[in-house]
Design a protein around this motif. Structure first.
Motif, short mmCIF file in Angstrom:
data_model
loop_
_atom_site.label_atom_id
_atom_site.label_comp_id
_atom_site.label_asym_id
_atom_site.label_seq_id
_atom_site.Cartn_x
_atom_site.Cartn_y
_atom_site.Cartn_z
N ASP A 1 0.96 -13.45 -6.75
CA ASP A 1 1.80 -12.34 -6.29
C ASP A 1 2.62 -12.83 -5.10
N ALA A 2 3.83 -12.33 -4.94
CA ALA A 2 4.61 -12.69 -3.75
C ALA A 2 5.36 -11.46 -3.26
N PHE A 3 5.51 -11.39 -1.95
CA PHE A 3 6.09 -10.20 -1.31
C PHE A 3 7.16 -10.58 -0.29
N TYR A 4 8.20 -9.75 -0.21
CA TYR A 4 9.09 -9.74 0.95
C TYR A 4 8.78 -8.43 1.67
N LYS A 5 8.04 -8.49 2.74
CA LYS A 5 7.51 -7.28 3.40
C LYS A 5 6.83 -6.40 2.35
N ASP A 6 7.36 -5.18 2.14
CA ASP A 6 6.71 -4.26 1.20
C ASP A 6 7.15 -4.48 -0.24
N PHE A 7 8.18 -5.29 -0.43
CA PHE A 7 8.72 -5.44 -1.78
C PHE A 7 7.99 -6.55 -2.52
N GLN A 8 7.42 -6.20 -3.68
CA GLN A 8 6.71 -7.22 -4.46
C GLN A 8 7.70 -7.88 -5.43
N ALA A 9 7.83 -9.21 -5.29
CA ALA A 9 8.80 -9.95 -6.11
C ALA A 9 8.15 -10.70 -7.26
N LEU A 10 6.88 -11.07 -7.13
CA LEU A 10 6.15 -11.73 -8.23
C LEU A 10 4.86 -10.98 -8.50
N TYR A 11 4.51 -10.85 -9.77
CA TYR A 11 3.31 -10.12 -10.20
C TYR A 11 2.47 -11.02 -11.10
N GLY A 12 1.36 -11.52 -10.59
CA GLY A 12 0.38 -12.22 -11.42
C GLY A 12 0.94 -13.35 -12.26
N VAL A 13 1.77 -14.18 -11.64
CA VAL A 13 2.40 -15.28 -12.40
C VAL A 13 1.39 -16.40 -12.65
N GLY B 1 13.03 -13.66 -10.06
CA GLY B 1 11.93 -14.19 -9.23
C GLY B 1 11.81 -15.70 -9.24
N LYS B 2 12.78 -16.39 -9.80
CA LYS B 2 12.71 -17.86 -9.93
C LYS B 2 12.67 -18.54 -8.55
N ARG C 1 8.40 -27.60 -21.88
CA ARG C 1 7.86 -26.24 -21.92
C ARG C 1 8.76 -25.33 -21.09
N LEU C 2 8.81 -24.10 -21.54
CA LEU C 2 9.70 -23.12 -20.91
C LEU C 2 8.88 -21.94 -20.40
N TYR C 3 9.24 -21.47 -19.22
CA TYR C 3 8.71 -20.20 -18.72
C TYR C 3 9.90 -19.29 -18.47
N CYS C 4 9.82 -18.07 -18.94
CA CYS C 4 10.88 -17.10 -18.64
C CYS C 4 10.29 -16.03 -17.73
N LEU C 5 11.00 -15.72 -16.66
CA LEU C 5 10.57 -14.65 -15.76
C LEU C 5 11.47 -13.44 -15.98
N GLN C 6 10.86 -12.29 -15.89
CA GLN C 6 11.63 -11.04 -15.94
C GLN C 6 10.99 -10.06 -14.95
N GLU C 7 11.78 -9.64 -13.99
CA GLU C 7 11.30 -8.70 -12.97
C GLU C 7 9.96 -9.12 -12.39
N GLY C 8 9.86 -10.42 -12.04
CA GLY C 8 8.69 -10.91 -11.33
C GLY C 8 7.49 -11.24 -12.19
N ARG C 9 7.63 -11.12 -13.50
CA ARG C 9 6.51 -11.44 -14.40
C ARG C 9 6.93 -12.51 -15.40
#
Ligand code: ATP
Length: 234
Positions: free
Chosen positions: A12-24, A43-44, A204-212
């Motif tokens: 998980d990653a946060f900018y203050k209260d804003f969560q930018a990554l979820y369980g990556v 979220g890249k 290998r490819l990883y795609c992120l969408q809205e932090g996931r």
């Protein structure tokens, strides 16, 4: 299964209260070239910032050769052999090309990369070694940013949108240099908005969408439809 070089688990990653990554989750083996794609704001860059210690993470959410490194400082993570080519390049504008490259060598890690090797990879940088970084074209600045990261003799190089804002012919010349960079067992994470480019260089490819992570798979096996759904959410 043998330890990966880099493992990201439940990050998980946060900018203050804003969560930018979820369980990556992400697993990268020695010598792999991994592409991370995703739309603006997916979220890249945050993922890159977290792995390099600019944003905090739980110790075990990022493991390097099996050891939790999530709480370490930026300089400690760099000393392990993790280097970033940041989005926007972030060169020292008043310093010369060569001075910018030498800054990358401060870490004094042993390895194959040296000024002469960088100049062999990007000959135009040798021609322009004494001019300030700001006098270079965008593509040449990107070469300096890549060279600076290589001067640290990293085991893992992470490149954040190295083609952003560059002309296609310049992007091609930079991507043509990649095999010479990763050919010796160096591991790479390539962050790209250009999906075709990402697929062409990675295993290998990883795609992120809205932090996931919305998709992962072998680059040669994921279908166009799967990528569209994972990228745009349609
Ligand atoms: P881009 O392609 O635009 O660089 P990205 O996939 O790299 O996009 P991030 O820059 O990681 O995305 O941004 C992820 C989310 O975090 C976005 O919603 C963004 O607005 C937010 N964000 C990024 N940097 C900050 C910051 N310094 N403070 C607050 N929120 C931020």
């Amino acid at each position: 299964m043998a330890d990966a070089l880099l493992e990201v688990e439940g990050l998980d990653a946060f900018y203050k209260d804003f969560q930018a990554l979820y369980g990556v989750n992400m697993r990268i083996g020695q010598g792999d070239v991994i592409a991370v794609i995703g739309a603006n704001g997916a979220g890249k860059t945050t993922l890159m910032r977290t792995v390099t210690g600019f944003l905090k993470a739980k110790p075990d959410a990022i493991r390097w050769k099996g050891r939790g490194i999530g709480g370490l400082r930026v300089d400690q993570i760099a000393a392990l052999g993790i280097a970033l080519v940041p989005e926007g390049r972030l060169l020292f504008p008043s310093l010369s090309v060569e001075e910018n490259l030498l800054i990358g060598g401060q870490m004094k890690r042993k390895g194959p990369w040296s000024l002469s090797r960088i100049y062999k990879l990007f000959p135009v940088l040798q021609e322009r070694r004494n001019v300030p970084a700001t006098a270079l074209s965008g593509g040449q600045q990107q070469m300096v940013a890549i060279g600076r990261a290589l001067m640290a003799n990293p085991e893992l190089i992470m490149m954040d949108e190295i083609s952003l804002g560059l002309a296609p012919v310049i992007i091609k010349s930079i991507y043509d240099a990649l095999p010479g960079i990763v050919g010796e067992g160096l591991t790479a994470i390539v962050v790209e908005q250009d999906i075709a480019k990402a697929l062409s260089v990675s295993s290998r490819l990883y795609c992120l969408q809205e932090g996931r992570v919305s998709l992962t798979g072998l680059s040669g096996e994921v279908s166009h439809d799967e990528i569209s759904r994972a990228y745009f959410g349609v």
